[in-house]
Write an enzyme that holds these catalytic residues in place. Structure first.
Site, PDB file in Angstrom:
ATOM      1  N   LYS A   1       0.860  -1.199   0.000  1.00 38.71           N
ATOM      2  CA  LYS A   1       0.000   0.000   0.000  1.00 38.71           C
ATOM      3  C   LYS A   1       0.891   1.243   0.000  1.00 38.71           C
ATOM      4  O   LYS A   1       1.857   1.329   0.766  1.00 38.71           O
ATOM      5  CB  LYS A   1      -0.881  -0.040   1.259  1.00 38.71           C
ATOM      6  CG  LYS A   1      -1.717   1.193   1.486  1.00 38.71           C
ATOM      7  CD  LYS A   1      -3.146   1.005   1.047  1.00 38.71           C
ATOM      8  CE  LYS A   1      -3.965   2.234   1.460  1.00 38.71           C
ATOM      9  NZ  LYS A   1      -5.216   2.331   0.720  1.00 38.71           N
TER      10      LYS A   1
ATOM     11  N   CYS B   1      -3.303   7.374  -8.775  1.00 36.97           N
ATOM     12  CA  CYS B   1      -4.433   7.545  -7.870  1.00 36.97           C
ATOM     13  C   CYS B   1      -5.254   8.773  -8.268  1.00 36.97           C
ATOM     14  O   CYS B   1      -4.735   9.874  -8.278  1.00 36.97           O
ATOM     15  CB  CYS B   1      -3.923   7.667  -6.437  1.00 36.97           C
ATOM     16  SG  CYS B   1      -5.250   7.890  -5.259  1.00 36.97           S
TER      17      CYS B   1
ATOM     18  N   LYS C   1       3.452   3.391 -12.312  1.00 37.94           N
ATOM     19  CA  LYS C   1       2.037   3.004 -12.417  1.00 37.94           C
ATOM     20  C   LYS C   1       1.245   4.140 -13.037  1.00 37.94           C
ATOM     21  O   LYS C   1       1.222   5.257 -12.526  1.00 37.94           O
ATOM     22  CB  LYS C   1       1.475   2.646 -11.048  1.00 37.94           C
ATOM     23  CG  LYS C   1       0.059   2.092 -11.104  1.00 37.94           C
ATOM     24  CD  LYS C   1      -0.353   1.488  -9.781  1.00 37.94           C
ATOM     25  CE  LYS C   1      -1.733   0.867  -9.830  1.00 37.94           C
ATOM     26  NZ  LYS C   1      -2.104   0.225  -8.560  1.00 37.94           N
TER      27      LYS C   1
END
Lengths: 422, 491
Positions: A45, A135, A173
Site C-alpha cells: 500500500k 491515484c 504506475k
C-alpha cells in the site's frame, strides 16, 4: 507442470500473480498471509506522508443479483507511519525471500522528497519500487498521483528523480484518466522506468441513493468522485495494455492491472503483452484464497496448450491487434440458428430487430416457432450470438473463402479511378 | 359409525403438515430468482398462461425494485393473480413453458415471484386497479369464484355497477372453499375479493338465485333467495359464473352410508383449519384419481390418517391428475389401487369396506377395509338451474354454449364463464373467461370495443411461415358464429 516463475524487470517471483497496491497489502501481517496463500508478489500500500482518511470509502456497482462487478474507493494512501511500514517490509521480505515485495511510493513533487523516501525504502530489502502516478482521488487534488500521470513531462521528470537514487527496478504506475495512454507510457520509458504498470483506477461517481439523493459513498451527506476498478474495467485495461505493448518506442515490461478475477483474465492480459499481473478487487471481494485457482488454472492452461513457461505466452496476441483500417473488409460471417439447441426465448430476434439489422425472423419447425436468420441481410455483427443464453444455439459461420482480403487502407491508397462506388 | 377425529397427530404436527407447499420468497430469493429470468421476448410463459400475464415484464419489475408496477402488470391481466400465484398448475403452464426449463430443467419460479409481487400490494393494501367513471349500466354476476371476480373487476374498471351474488358466506368460490389448504388458505382468496370490492363491486353473499319460479313452491321464500327474473329486471346484463354442482354419484350400493363423503365437502371442512373437528377415518379410501382426488387424499394423510388408498378404475397412466400431483401423492405415502372399479360399499364391524371389481380383465373382486370413503369422481353440471334460464342453450354435456370470444350465451343479455362453460378447468382459465366476458358485455351494452391485458396472445407480427394455433380461451368446442347470435363479431 509449466514453469510459472517470472522475472519482471529484474524482480523475481514464483508466479506472475502480484497483489496490487491497495487495502489487501496494507501491512505486514496481511502480505504475509497472502504469500502463505500463494501470491507471487505484493505491491505494498502506497507509502508517503501519512494521511487522514474519511468514512465511508467504498461503493459498488452491482449487476442484477451479481454483487460488485465494479468497485470505487476514496481511500487514500497508507495512513500508517512510514517507519512502521518500512520495518514490516523488511521483516516480510526476510521471511519470504522468494516472493516479490514492491514498495509503492507517492510524495509531493519535490526532488528532495522523492530522493528521501526512495533512500529510506530501498534499505528494507524490497525488490523494487512502483511510483504511484495513478491515484485519481484525493491525492491528485494535492498535485500527486494522477496529477503526475496525466502530464507526460511530470511523469518523465519524477521518474528521472527516482532513478537518480534508486538502486532497485522502478515501475511507473499509470493512470487511465487520459485520452491517450501512449504519451504517459513513453514518458515513463524516457524517464528511465524499468517497467510500467496499468491501469490505476478510473474517475467515477458510483451511483446515487435515490431515497436520500446522496451519491455514494456517503461521507456525512456528501460524496466525491473515486477510483473505479473491478471486473467491469477489464476491457479498458486490456486496451491500454495492448496499446503500450504495440508501441515501438516502449520496450519495457508491462504489469497488467484491472478487473482480473481469474486465471483466464490473467491469460488475456499476458497474451496482450503484460509480463505479469496485479490483482486487488477480486481479493477484496473473496480473499487471498482465490490465488489457488489462478495458479492451478494457469498451469492447466499452459500444459494443455503445450507451453513450458508462462513467459512463452506473453504478447502472443499483440500482433493480432491492429487499427480498424487494417481489418479485412471482405471477411464475411453470418449468424445461424441451430434449432436443436435453441430454447426459443427470442432474445436474438428482439436484439436484432431493435438493436441491429432486422434480419432475424421466425419459421416453424415441427409445430414450434424458431428464429431464423435472413443471411442476405445479416451483417455478422455478433449481437444475437452475444445475447443468446443457450450454448450452441447460434453459431457465427464464415461465408467468404479468404481469397480476397481487402482493407480500408488498401481501398483508400489506390488511385481514385479504381475505387468502386457505394 | 362415528367419524370423530382420531388423528394420532398433535395440532403442531398438523399445522406443520399444512404449511405452504410453495412458501413465500424472501427478499434475497426474490432478487436472485427475478434476476435469473432472461426476459424472453414474446415469452413462452406468457403464451402458456391462460390469462397471458406479461410474465417477463412483472419479473423484471421485481428485479428493478418496482413491486407496485409488477403487481399492476399481474392484476391488469388477472384480477385474481394472488390466488393463481398459489393454486395454478404452474408446472404445466408458465413454468412448464419456461426456457430455463428447456435449458436446464430449472424453470424460473414464476408462481412464487407472482406471489411475492402480489403479496406486496395485498399486504400494504395498495390498490393497483381503479374503478371507472360510472356509466349507468349494471351487471349482475352469479357466483363469486374466479370467473365472477375477474369479470367484476374488469367491468368495475369500465364504470359498471356490479353486484355479485353467491350462496356461500365467503366470496371466492372454489378458490375459497376448494383448494388444498397447503396450497392456499382462504384468507388469500377472500382478501383478493376484498380488493375487488374496493373497486365498488357489491357482494350479496349467502344469497341463492332461483331460476325456475313459475310454480309456487319455487318462489323465493326468504330474503336470501332471489329469483333469476328479478335479477334480469335489476341488471342490464347477467354473467353466469355458477361453476359446477355436487359431486357425481357412484350409483352403487352403500353410497349413502355414514362415513362416505364428497371430496369437496371434505376439503371445505379442512379450510376451517379447525383440525380436530374435521371428520377423518383411520384408514381412508379415495375414489377417483383427478386433481381433486389428490387434494383430498394428501390432506387426509396430512391430517393424520394412518393409511390412505387411492382407488381408480383405470391405470396409473390414464390418471387424470397432473404428473406433479401424482408425485406429491406418492411422496405423501398414498397407496394406489389401480384398475379397480367400486361396485359396493359395505358396512362392517370395523367400519366400511369398499368392494371393487378389477378391470384388468381378471374380474377379480377385492375389498378394501377402511372407515372413511371420499368420493372424488368429478362434479355434476348445474343442469336443473341452467335448463330453466330462458334462451340459454347447453351442449350435450350440460355446458353453457357461448361465443368463445365474447362469452355471450345464446341469450344476448346473458354471458357465462368458468367451469359452467368449460366443464371444469383451472381458476386461471375461469379468470380469463371473466375477462373476455367483460369485454363482450361492454361491447354488447356500450358498443365499445376494449381489449384488456392478455385478452389475446400478443403475436409477433414478423413471421415467416405458419403460426401455431391459438389455444382457445374457453373450450375446444366449435364456437357459435357471432352472426348467429345477432352480435357483431370483433377482435
Amino acid at each position: 507442470m509449466a514453469d510459472l516463475s517470472v522475472n519482471f524487470a529484474g524482480i523475481k517471483s514464483p508466479n506472475p500473480f502480484w497483489l496490487a497496491s491497495a487495502p489487501p497489502t496494507n501491512m505486514g501481517s496481511m502480505v504475509e498471509r497472502a504469500f502463505e496463500a500463494g501470491w507471487g508478489g505484493a505491491v505494498w500500500k502506497t507509502l508517503g506522508e501519512p494521511i487522514v482518511n474519511v468514512c465511508s470509502r467504498l461503493a459498488s456497482l452491482d449487476n442484477g443479483a451479481n454483487r460488485m462487478i465494479g468497485l470505487n474507493n476514496i481511500e487514500l494512501i497508507t495512513d500508517r507511519p512510514l517507519d512502521v511500514n518500512l520495518k514490516e517490509i523488511y521483516e516480510c521480505k526476510k521471511k519470504y525471500p522468494n516472493n516479490a515485495v514492491i514498495v509503492s511510493l507517492m510524495v509531493e513533487s519535490k526532488r528532495e522528497a522523492w530522493h528521501e523516501i526512495v533512500k529510506k525504502a530501498q534499505d528494507t530489502g524490497a525488490d523494487g519500487f512502483e511510483l504511484n502516478f495513478g491515484c485519481p482521488h484525493g491525492m491528485s487534488e494535492r498535485g500527486m498521483g494522477a496529477a503526475m500521470g496525466q502530464v507526460p513531462e511530470y511523469t518523465c521528470m519524477v521518474t528521472e528523480w527516482v532513478k537518480e537514487v534508486s538502486n532497485l527496478p522502478v515501475i511507473v504506475k499509470l493512470t487511465p484518466n487520459v485520452t491517450n495512454i501512449v504519451p504517459p507510457g513513453r514518458a515513463a520509458a524516457k524517464g528511465g522506468a524499468d517497467a510500467v504498470s496499468l491501469i490505476n483506477t478510473i474517475n467515477s461517481v458510483m451511483g446515487v441513493d435515490i431515497d436520500s439523493m446522496i451519491p455514494y459513498p456517503n461521507v456525512n451527506g456528501m460524496a466525491a468522485h473515486g477510483g473505479y476498478c473491478g471486473t467491469a474495467v477489464k476491457p479498458i485495461a486490456l486496451n491500454m495494455v495492448s496499446e503500450l505493448a504495440r508501441d515501438a518506442e516502449i520496450n519495457i515490461p508491462i504489469s497488467g492491472i484491472g478487473g482480473i478475477n481469474t486465471w483466464r483474465d490473467a491469460v488475456e492480459f499476458l497474451l496482450l503483452g503484460a509480463s505479469n499481473v496485479q490483482v486487488c478487487t477480486a481479493v477484496m471481494h473473496y480473499g487471498y484464497r482465490i490465488i489457488e485457482d489462478m495458479i492451478d488454472g494457469l498451469n492447466n492452461y499452459l500444459d494443455e496448450k503445450g507451453f513450458a513457461s508462462v513467459n512463452d505466452i506473453v504478447g502472443l496476441s499483440v500482433p493480432r491487434v491492429t487499427d480498424w483500417g487494417a481489418l479485412d473488409l471482405n471477411y464475411k460471417t453470418v449468424a445461424r440458428v441451430n434449432f436443436e439447441n435453441c430454447i426459443r426465448c427470442n432474445l436474438c430476434h428482439i436484439a436484432c430487430e431493435d438493436g441491429a439489422h432486422q434480419c432475424i425472423d421466425f419459421t416453424e419447425v415441427n409445430g414450434l416457432r424458431y428464429p431464423i436468420v435472413d443471411e442476405q441481410e445479416c451483417v455478422g455483427c455478433n449481437l444475437c450470438y452475444l445475447v443468446c443464453p443457450a450454448p450452441g444455439a447460434i453459431s457465427m459461420v464464415r461465408l467468404d473463402d479468404g481469397s480476397n482480403p481487402t482493407t480500408w487502407r488498401d481501398l483508400t491508397s489506390r488511385p481514385p479511378e479504381t475505387m468502386t462506388g457505394d | 359409525m362415528s367419524l370423530i377425529h382420531d388423528s394420532p397427530l398433535n395440532i403442531e404436527q398438523i399445522e406443520r403438515n399444512f404449511r405452504d407447499i410453495a412458501p413465500a420468497l424472501n427478499e434475497a430469493e426474490a432478487v436472485l430468482e427475478s434476476n435469473r429470468c432472461i426476459y424472453c421476448y414474446d415469452a413462452p410463459c406468457t403464451r402458456a398462461c391462460p390469462t397471458h400475464i406479461d410474465v417477463p415484464s412483472f419479473i423484471k419489475k421485481i428485479a428493478s425494485g418496482n413491486l407496485l408496477g409488477s403487481a399492476r402488470v399481474i392484476f391488469d391481466a388477472n384480477p385474481i393473480g394472488a390466488t393463481c400465484a398459489r393454486v395454478c398448475p404452474v408446472e404445466v403452464l408458465c413454468e412448464g413453458a419456461c426456457v430455463e426449463k428447456t435449458l436446464m430443467d430449472k424453470p424460473i419460479e414464476i408462481g412464487r415471484l407472482q406471489r411475492y409481487a402480489t403479496d406486496f400490494v395485498m399486504q400494504n393494501e395498495r390498490g393497483v386497479l381503479t374503478a371507472g367513471t360510472p356509466n349507468g349500466k349494471s351487471v349482475g354476476i352469479i357466483g363469486s369464484g374466479p370467473a365472477g371476480l375477474s369479470c367484476a373487476a374488469y367491468l368495475a374498471r369500465l364504470g359498471y355497477a356490479i353486484t355479485i351474488y353467491d350462496k356461500k358466506p365467503l366470496p371466492g368460490g372454489l378458490d375459497t372453499y376448494g383448494m388444498a389448504e397447503y396450497k392456499m388458505s382462504q384468507i388469500v382468496s377472500v382478501d383478493e375479493a376484498r380488493q375487488i370490492e374496493r373497486l365498488g363491486v357489491k357482494f350479496r353473499l349467502n344469497t341463492e338465485i332461483i331460476s325456475n319460479t313459475k310454480t309456487e313452491d319455487r318462489k323465493p321464500k326468504t330474503e336470501n333467495q332471489v329469483s333469476f327474473e328479478d335479477l334480469q329486471s335489476r341488471h342490464d346484463a347477467i354473467f353466469l359464473a355458477i361453476g359446477l354442482g355436487a359431486t357425481n354419484k357412484l350409483n352403487i350400493e352403500g353410497e349413502n352410508l355414514n362415513g362416505v363423503i364428497d371430496a369437496l365437502d371434505f376439503i371445505e371442512r379442512i379450510k376451517t383449519r379447525d383440525w380436530k373437528s374435521i371428520p377423518l377415518g383411520r384408514i381412508v379410501a379415495i375414489i377417483g384419481a383427478g386433481n381433486t382426488a389428490v387434494d383430498a387424499v394428501t390432506q387426509a394423510k396430512r391430517l393424520g390418517a394412518e393409511r390412505v388408498f387411492m382407488v381408480y378404475r383405470k391405470t396409473a397412466k390414464e390418471m387424470p391428475a397432473y404428473e406433479y400431483e401424482y408425485e406429491l401423492a406418492k411422496k405423501d405415502g398414498v397407496e394406489f389401487v389401480w384398475q379397480a372399479a367400486p361396485i359396493a360399499i359395505l358396512s362392517g364391524e370395523n367400519g366400511l369396506s369398499l368392494r371393487c371389481e378389477k378391470t384388468d380383465g381378471s374380474n377379480q373382486v377385492i375389498e378394501i377395509a377402511c372407515d372413511m370413503i371420499i368420493k372424488a369422481i368429478g362434479q355434476q353440471k348445474q343442469h336443473s338451474f341452467l335448463s330453466q334460464i330462458p334462451d340459454v342453450r347447453l351442449d350435450e354435456k350440460g355446458r353453457i354454449i357461448v361465443n368463445t370470444e365474447t362469452m355471450q350465451t345464446t341469450n344476448p343479455r346473458i354471458f357465462a364463464g368458468g367451469d359452467c362453460v368449460n366443464g371444469g378447468r383451472e381458476a386461471v382459465d375461469a379468470a380469463q373467461t371473466g375477462k373476455l366476458a367483460a369485454q363482450g358485455i361492454h361491447f354488447n351494452l356500450m358498443g365499445e370495443q376494449v381489449e384488456f391485458a392478455g385478452a389475446k396472445i400478443p403475436f409477433i407480427e414478423k413471421i415467416h411461415g405458419e403460426m401455431p394455433a391459438i389455444t382457445p380461451a374457453a373450450f375446444d368446442e366449435p364456437a357459435i358464429p357471432a352472426e348467429d347470435l345477432g352480435v357483431k363479431s370483433y377482435g
